[in-house]
Design a protein around this motif. Structure first.
Motif, PDB file in Angstrom:
ATOM      1  N   GLU A 144       0.809  -1.314   0.141  1.00 56.10           N
ATOM      2  CA  GLU A 144      -0.047  -0.075  -0.007  1.00 56.10           C
ATOM      3  C   GLU A 144       0.831   1.289   0.080  1.00 56.10           C
ATOM      4  O   GLU A 144       0.264   2.141  -0.407  1.00 56.10           O
ATOM      5  N   ARG A 145       2.410   1.026   0.331  1.00 56.25           N
ATOM      6  CA  ARG A 145       3.110   2.246   0.359  1.00 56.25           C
ATOM      7  C   ARG A 145       3.994   2.602  -0.747  1.00 56.25           C
ATOM      8  O   ARG A 145       4.850   3.382  -0.666  1.00 56.25           O
ATOM      9  N   VAL A 146       4.013   1.486  -1.704  1.00 58.91           N
ATOM     10  CA  VAL A 146       4.948   1.429  -2.821  1.00 58.91           C
ATOM     11  C   VAL A 146       4.494   2.726  -3.867  1.00 58.91           C
ATOM     12  O   VAL A 146       3.623   2.778  -4.282  1.00 58.91           O
ATOM     13  N   VAL A 147       5.595   3.327  -3.917  1.00 64.34           N
ATOM     14  CA  VAL A 147       5.793   4.492  -4.874  1.00 64.34           C
ATOM     15  C   VAL A 147       6.557   4.301  -6.299  1.00 64.34           C
ATOM     16  O   VAL A 147       6.395   4.851  -7.176  1.00 64.34           O
ATOM     17  N   ASN A 148       7.537   3.343  -6.014  1.00 64.34           N
ATOM     18  CA  ASN A 148       8.558   3.065  -6.993  1.00 64.34           C
ATOM     19  C   ASN A 148       8.829   1.607  -7.040  1.00 64.34           C
ATOM     20  O   ASN A 148       8.803   1.150  -5.921  1.00 64.34           O
ATOM     21  N   LEU A 149       9.089   0.902  -8.198  1.00 69.41           N
ATOM     22  CA  LEU A 149       9.455  -0.503  -8.157  1.00 69.41           C
ATOM     23  C   LEU A 149      10.796  -0.733  -8.896  1.00 69.41           C
ATOM     24  O   LEU A 149      10.620  -0.627 -10.030  1.00 69.41           O
ATOM     25  N   HIS A 150      11.693  -1.571  -8.295  1.00 68.13           N
ATOM     26  CA  HIS A 150      12.602  -2.122  -8.723  1.00 68.13           C
ATOM     27  C   HIS A 150      12.378  -3.612  -9.123  1.00 68.13           C
ATOM     28  O   HIS A 150      12.305  -4.196  -8.224  1.00 68.13           O
ATOM     29  N   ILE A 151      12.867  -3.777 -10.421  1.00 67.00           N
ATOM     30  CA  ILE A 151      12.386  -5.197 -10.722  1.00 67.00           C
ATOM     31  C   ILE A 151      13.651  -5.917 -11.288  1.00 67.00           C
ATOM     32  O   ILE A 151      14.354  -5.528 -12.155  1.00 67.00           O
ATOM     33  N   LYS A 152      14.313  -6.841 -10.331  1.00 65.04           N
ATOM     34  CA  LYS A 152      15.407  -7.526 -10.686  1.00 65.04           C
ATOM     35  C   LYS A 152      15.102  -9.050 -10.139  1.00 65.04           C
ATOM     36  O   LYS A 152      14.631  -9.185  -9.066  1.00 65.04           O
ATOM     37  N   ASP A 153      15.433  -9.986 -11.064  1.00 65.00           N
ATOM     38  CA  ASP A 153      15.296 -11.472 -10.644  1.00 65.00           C
ATOM     39  C   ASP A 153      16.484 -11.915 -10.049  1.00 65.00           C
ATOM     40  O   ASP A 153      17.782 -11.204 -10.176  1.00 65.00           O
ATOM     41  N   PHE A 154      16.547 -13.085  -9.339  1.00 65.50           N
ATOM     42  CA  PHE A 154      17.390 -13.657  -8.551  1.00 65.50           C
ATOM     43  C   PHE A 154      17.498 -14.962  -8.311  1.00 65.50           C
ATOM     44  O   PHE A 154      16.358 -15.663  -8.464  1.00 65.50           O
ATOM     45  N   ALA A 155      18.745 -15.743  -7.984  1.00 63.38           N
ATOM     46  CA  ALA A 155      18.653 -17.155  -7.756  1.00 63.38           C
ATOM     47  C   ALA A 155      19.816 -17.472  -6.744  1.00 63.38           C
ATOM     48  O   ALA A 155      20.696 -16.703  -6.793  1.00 63.38           O
ATOM     49  N   PHE A 156      19.667 -18.657  -6.155  1.00 59.88           N
ATOM     50  CA  PHE A 156      20.769 -18.955  -5.402  1.00 59.88           C
ATOM     51  C   PHE A 156      21.420 -20.271  -6.167  1.00 59.88           C
ATOM     52  O   PHE A 156      20.918 -20.873  -6.867  1.00 59.88           O
ATOM     53  N   THR A 157      22.698 -20.054  -6.034  1.00 56.71           N
ATOM     54  CA  THR A 157      23.532 -21.013  -6.718  1.00 56.71           C
ATOM     55  C   THR A 157      24.665 -21.674  -5.615  1.00 56.71           C
ATOM     56  O   THR A 157      24.946 -20.933  -4.748  1.00 56.71           O
ATOM     57  N   ARG A 158      24.923 -23.059  -5.931  1.00 52.15           N
ATOM     58  CA  ARG A 158      25.971 -23.347  -5.258  1.00 52.15           C
ATOM     59  C   ARG A 158      27.552 -22.750  -5.533  1.00 52.15           C
ATOM     60  O   ARG A 158      27.762 -22.302  -6.485  1.00 52.15           O
ATOM     61  N   SER A 159      28.153 -22.335  -4.303  1.00 50.68           N
ATOM     62  CA  SER A 159      29.637 -21.851  -4.410  1.00 50.68           C
ATOM     63  C   SER A 159      30.215 -22.923  -4.861  1.00 50.68           C
ATOM     64  O   SER A 159      30.011 -24.076  -5.142  1.00 50.68           O
ATOM     65  N   PRO A 160      31.571 -22.474  -5.468  1.00 49.57           N
ATOM     66  CA  PRO A 160      32.506 -23.417  -5.862  1.00 49.57           C
ATOM     67  C   PRO A 160      32.807 -24.493  -4.950  1.00 49.57           C
ATOM     68  O   PRO A 160      32.946 -24.395  -3.597  1.00 49.57           O
ATOM     69  N   ALA A 161      32.709 -25.680  -5.285  1.00 49.31           N
ATOM     70  CA  ALA A 161      33.143 -26.936  -4.604  1.00 49.31           C
ATOM     71  C   ALA A 161      31.879 -27.098  -3.471  1.00 49.31           C
ATOM     72  O   ALA A 161      31.815 -27.980  -2.693  1.00 49.31           O
ATOM     73  N   TRP A 162      30.864 -26.525  -3.764  1.00 52.16           N
ATOM     74  CA  TRP A 162      29.394 -26.728  -3.331  1.00 52.16           C
ATOM     75  C   TRP A 162      29.564 -26.468  -1.597  1.00 52.16           C
ATOM     76  O   TRP A 162      29.027 -27.082  -0.969  1.00 52.16           O
TER      77      TRP A 162
END
Length: 266
Positions: free
Chosen positions: A180-198
């Motif tokens: 109800e208080r949003v006046v501006n919207l940043h849209i960026k997608d994201f993901a979790f990935t395993r770090s090197p060597a898991w």
């Protein structure tokens, strides 16, 4: 609602890691080429060094391309925000995104409220809305307390659910609580990935629609078209080993994001 790009959509292409970094004028041209209507100059410190002539010319260039400009900075230091309001006036900007914290300046809620209330006369006089962004350094309930206590049409939320994941806040809950208080919207997608060597995970960007952002649900809840909330595309694109690959990937993500947003919700 207008669809646009942030300077974060040009993060690498505008950096000194490129042989020829993009200028703000270049970013304006690409925004227009892709059919965007807004460029948010966000956390782009160089704009603070522009003299009045450069700011006036930037505003003229944007108007010629049919692009609305927005500004973004960090913190609630009064002198700093007043400087950005001067820049906003020169550029014809009516939306200023910021955050409660900047560097070592971490006002508590009461101090943040006092500072914002001190800024309200100037915000009202210029017709500028201050949008405080959701991010991991401040729990959403605290940020909402600040917004709701001040309770002014010149203060609202810049919603970016991806930021809050680092504080273990659930994007859907962040969207619902702040809607109800949003006046501006940043849209960026994201993901979790395993770090090197898991060993552990990395929270990184993904092309819009291919990660964990509840994109369509967010748009349905916010109704940005009906509420005239500008939708600004950003990226968390990791460096892609070399400048050419990074340049091309960022270009592709930007084009993909603005096309997907327009096709689904434009």
């Amino acid at each position: 609602m207008a669809i646009g790009l942030s300077t974060y959509a040009f993060f690498w292409r505008g950096s000194t890691r490129m042989q020829t970094p993009m200028t703000l004028e270049d970013m304006l041209e690409e925004t227009a080429e892709l059919g965007g209507a807004v460029l948010q100059i966000c956390d782009y410190a160089a704009v603070e060094t522009f003299d009045d002539a450069r700011l006036t010319e930037l505003s003229r260039h944007a108007k010629a391309l049919g692009i609305t400009l927005e500004l973004g900075t960090r913190g609630l230091n009064l002198a700093h925000i007043e400087r950005y309001l001067q820049i906003a006036e020169r550029l014809g900007v009516s939306m200023l995104r910021s955050m409660c914290h900047s560097g070592e300046d971490h006002p508590d809620d009461a101090d943040a409220i006092r500072r914002i209330e001190a800024l309200l006369p100037q915000l009202e006089n210029q017709g500028v809305v201050l949008a405080l962004e959701t991010y991991e350094q401040i729990p959403l309930n605290r940020l909402m307390n600040v917004i709701e206590t001040v309770d002014s049409p010149h203060l609202g939320i810049c919603l970016d659910p991806a930021n809050c994941v680092a504080a273990l806040e659930i994007p859907q809950q962040v969207i619902e609580r702040s809607a109800e208080r949003v006046v501006n919207l940043h849209i960026k997608d994201f993901a979790f990935t395993r770090s090197p060597a898991w060993v552990g995970f990395q929270l990184i960007g993904a092309p819009l629609g291919e990660g964990l952002l509840p994109f369509d649900d967010m748009m349905a809840r916010l109704q940005p078209a009906a509420r005239r909330i500008n939708c600004i595309i950003e990226h968390w694109l990791p460096w892609q080993h070399d400048s050419v690959t990074t340049h091309d990937t960022e270009t592709r993500w930007t084009r993909h994001g603005i096309n997907l947003l327009r096709n689904r919700h434009g």
